[in-house]
Design a protein around this motif. Structure first.
Motif, mmCIF file in Angstrom:
data_model
loop_
_atom_site.group_PDB
_atom_site.id
_atom_site.type_symbol
_atom_site.label_atom_id
_atom_site.label_comp_id
_atom_site.label_asym_id
_atom_site.label_seq_id
_atom_site.Cartn_x
_atom_site.Cartn_y
_atom_site.Cartn_z
ATOM 1 N N VAL A 292 -1.176 48.908 10.713
ATOM 2 C CA VAL A 292 0.163 49.057 9.907
ATOM 3 C C VAL A 292 -0.317 48.593 8.501
ATOM 4 C CG1 VAL A 292 2.252 47.692 9.863
ATOM 5 C CG2 VAL A 292 1.354 48.500 12.140
ATOM 6 N N LEU B 172 4.889 50.616 9.705
ATOM 7 C CA LEU B 172 4.363 51.838 9.909
ATOM 8 C C LEU B 172 5.203 52.217 11.105
ATOM 9 C CD1 LEU B 172 2.405 54.168 9.680
ATOM 10 C CD2 LEU B 172 0.764 52.797 11.078
ATOM 11 N N GLY C 107 0.447 51.339 6.508
ATOM 12 C CA GLY C 107 1.874 51.490 6.451
ATOM 13 C C GLY C 107 2.411 51.282 4.868
ATOM 14 N N GLU D 249 6.818 49.629 13.649
ATOM 15 C CA GLU D 249 6.075 48.453 13.595
ATOM 16 C C GLU D 249 6.189 47.774 12.069
ATOM 17 O OE1 GLU D 249 2.416 48.018 16.035
ATOM 18 O OE2 GLU D 249 2.502 50.279 15.865
ATOM 19 N N THR D 250 6.351 46.537 12.198
ATOM 20 C CA THR D 250 6.490 45.662 10.698
ATOM 21 C C THR D 250 5.521 44.582 10.992
ATOM 22 O OG1 THR D 250 8.782 46.545 10.424
ATOM 23 C CG2 THR D 250 7.880 44.630 9.379
ATOM 24 N N TYR E 246 4.430 45.212 5.689
ATOM 25 C CA TYR E 246 3.911 46.596 5.888
ATOM 26 C C TYR E 246 4.674 47.141 7.074
ATOM 27 C CZ TYR E 246 -0.200 44.244 3.656
ATOM 28 O OH TYR E 246 -0.949 43.660 2.600
ATOM 29 N N ARG F 17 4.829 39.650 13.368
ATOM 30 C CA ARG F 17 4.940 40.901 13.783
ATOM 31 C C ARG F 17 6.255 41.336 14.499
ATOM 32 N NH1 ARG F 17 0.177 40.985 17.955
ATOM 33 N NH2 ARG F 17 0.845 38.884 18.316
#
Length: 222
Positions: free
Chosen positions: A129, A152, A133, A155-156, A150, A218
């Motif tokens: 990520v 992607l 990302g 997902e962060t 970030y 996350r």
């Protein structure tokens, strides 16, 4: 410069499995010609984790995280300012790019080695990520709370740092970006579920306090 390019081209052709690093951002030696021939860049000889936040903020205006070498070194910082910082702050600072460890591990305590092992394991989980990302600079490093995000796919990853807490004031929430306002996101650290629209408009509190504190959050779209 053309001589350097030619040498790098010959070396890469002869050793296709070798990763090449250029040096350095602080010397102004990063351009598209060099980056087309190298895998990453030594961002700066200044590895103080607080100074690095500003360096990385500037570097990331143009260059992606996947080429930004960032090392965890010893505390106090012997090279520059003798500033002492926690392993947490040093790791979270360096995890904004290509994480490396440049400290003298023979002098780290067993507790520090165990903690470092956990940070390295966490970085391996978030590495795709961070390095691939989309990057959002949520708050610049200007003395208080700063953060980058970030994204992607679903997902962060949010990396947040607090330089200093003044007068006991609560740290503001971070308004995230790049999320789906209609989706829900689960925080992998706490298990809490947040609505995307709330994270975008009201923000996320990361619970930082005091001086030189840091956190990683996350989020995964449900």
């Amino acid at each position: 410069m053309h001589g350097l390019y030619a040498l790098l081209d010959r070396l890469r052709a002869a050793h296709p499995g070798v990763a090449f690093e250029s040096c350095s951002g602080g010397g102004g030696r990063i351009d598209l010609g060099v980056l087309s021939r190298t895998d990453q860049v030594w961002t700066s000889d200044n590895t103080d984790p607080l100074d690095r936040l500003a360096i990385q903020h500037g570097f990331s205006q143009i260059h992606p995280a996947r080429v930004m070498a960032a090392w965890v070194t010893d505390s106090p910082n012997a090279m520059l300012n003798r500033r002492a910082s926690s392993l947490r702050f040093r790791f979270v600072s360096a995890m904004a790019g290509v994480l490396g460890v440049g400290g003298d591990l023979t002098k780290w305590t067993e507790g520090e080695l165990d903690e470092a092992r956990e940070w390295v394991g966490l970085y391996k989980e978030i590495r795709p990520v961070v390095q691939r990302g989309d990057l959002y600079r949520l708050r610049p490093p200007e003395g208080g709370l700063s953060a980058v995000q970030y994204v992607l796919g679903g997902e962060t990853v949010v990396l947040a740092w607090l330089q200093a807490q003044r007068y006991g004031e609560p740290v503001p929430a971070l308004r995230l970006r790049g999320l789906d306002p209609t989706a829900s996101y689960e925080c992998l650290e706490t298990g809490e579920v947040h609505r995307g629209v709330v994270l975008l408009h009201h923000g996320l509190r990361v619970g930082l306090r005091g001086d030189l504190d840091a956190a990683i959050v996350r989020l995964k779209r449900k």
